[in-house]
Design an enzyme around this catalytic site. Structure first.
Site, short mmCIF file in Angstrom:
data_model
loop_
_atom_site.label_atom_id
_atom_site.label_comp_id
_atom_site.label_asym_id
_atom_site.label_seq_id
_atom_site.Cartn_x
_atom_site.Cartn_y
_atom_site.Cartn_z
N ARG A 70 -4.19 -2.42 -7.77
CA ARG A 70 -4.11 -2.22 -6.32
C ARG A 70 -4.66 -3.46 -5.62
NH1 ARG A 70 -8.27 1.54 -4.41
NH2 ARG A 70 -9.18 -0.24 -3.37
N HIS A 101 -7.68 0.78 -0.32
CA HIS A 101 -7.06 2.07 -0.65
C HIS A 101 -6.37 2.67 0.57
CE1 HIS A 101 -6.53 5.86 -2.76
NE2 HIS A 101 -6.98 6.47 -1.69
N TYR A 122 -16.80 -2.81 -3.33
CA TYR A 122 -16.94 -2.31 -4.70
C TYR A 122 -16.16 -3.11 -5.75
CZ TYR A 122 -12.69 0.17 -3.14
OH TYR A 122 -11.46 0.50 -2.61
#
Length: 229
Positions: free
Chosen positions: A184, A188, A197
Site C-alpha cells: 500500500r 489507508h 507507523y
C-alpha cells in the site's frame, strides 16, 4: 482488479469488496454507477450490462467471502459450469468470515476463487503482527484447497494466476486461494497518516516495484508502447 476483470467470464459472478472499482468497470458496471455509489446513493449498486448477477460493494470486512461461498454452493448444486471470484485484503484473513467459507469450499469442492490483496498493512497493523502465519497463501492448507503466492505488482503473473484458478473452478476441480503480494503506497484512508507507523525508506523501496510503471516498461520493451502513445 484489472486481471480479475479481464479473466472473469460473463456468466461468472464477482463478489467484490470496496476497492474493486477497476474490476467492476471492466465487468460492465458504468462509471456513473460507481460514482453514484461512492457519492452516497445506493442505486449505484443497481448494475447494468454483464454485471447484473455480480454482488454490490461489501464494506464489512470479510463477509463477502461468506457470500461467495453461498453463490458457489448454488452453482455446485445446480451443476453449472460457472465460477465465483471474491476479493479481500490480508487483514480480512484474520476473521472468522474468511476461515468458515474457506473450510466449506474445501469440504464441498466449490467453484470458488479467493484473491487476497496483501498490501502488508491492515490500517496501521503490519502483516507480521496481524497473523503468525508465514504467508497468507498457506491458510489454504487447513481448508484443503490449493493456495499460492503471486507477485501482485506483475500484471502478466496476475492474469495467468486468475486464469488458472478460474479454469480449474469451471472444470469442477475445486477452489483456489491466491495471495497477491503488493504494497500500500498511500495512506489507508484520507483520515490516516501512514508516516506515523512506517518509514520513508520502506515506502520508497515499494515505489520501485509500482505496477503501472512496471507494466508500461514491459509494453515499451515489446514494442506495444512509446512516448507518443
Amino acid at each position: 482488479g484489472t486481471a480479475i476483470g479481464y479473466q472473469l467470464k460473463p456468466e461468472d459472478v464477482f463478489v467484490p469488496y470496496y476497492r474493486d472499482q477497476a474490476a467492476q468497470y471492466l465487468r460492465g458496471v458504468p462509471l456513473k454507477n460507481l460514482l453514484q455509489y461512492w457519492g452516497g446513493n445506493e442505486w449505484g449498486n443497481h448494475f447494468e450490462g454483464h454485471a447484473t448477477q455480480d454482488f454490490p460493494n461489501c464494506v464489512p470486512i470479510a463477509t463477502q467471502i461468506t457470500h461467495a461461498a453461498g453463490v458457489a454452493s448454488a452453482m455446485k448444486i445446480r451443476g453449472e459450469k460457472r465460477a465465483v471470484l471474491t476479493t479481500c485484503g490480508e487483514g480480512a484473513t484474520s476473521r472468522g468470515d474468511f476461515y468458515e467459507p474457506l473450510n466449506l469450499a474445501g469440504a464441498w469442492q466449490l467453484p470458488m476463487v479467493v484473491v487476497v490483496n496483501n498490501n502488508q498493512w491492515a490500517i496501521s497493523v503490519p502483516r507480521a503482527i496481524q497473523t503468525g502465519a508465514a504467508t497468507i497463501a498457506q491458510k489454504a492448507v487447513a481448508a484443503g484447497i490449493e493456495g499460492f503466492q503471486v507477485d501482485g505488482n506483475d500484471m502478466a503473473a496476475m492474469l495467468d494466476a486468475v486464469r488458472y484458478a478460474l479454469d480449474k473452478a469451471h472444470a469442477g476441480k475445486g477452489a483456489t486461494l491466491i495471495e497477491a503480494v503488493t504494497y500500500r503506497l498511500g495512506d489507508h484512508t484520507t483520515a490516516d497518516d501512514a508516516t506515523r507507523y512506517r518509514s520513508h525508506e520502506e515506502v520508497n523501496a515499494a515505489w520501485q516495484k509500482e505496477p503501472v510503471k512496471r507494466l508500461q516498461t514491459f509494453l515499451h520493451q515489446h514494442g506495444a508502447w512509446d512516448e507518443q502513445r
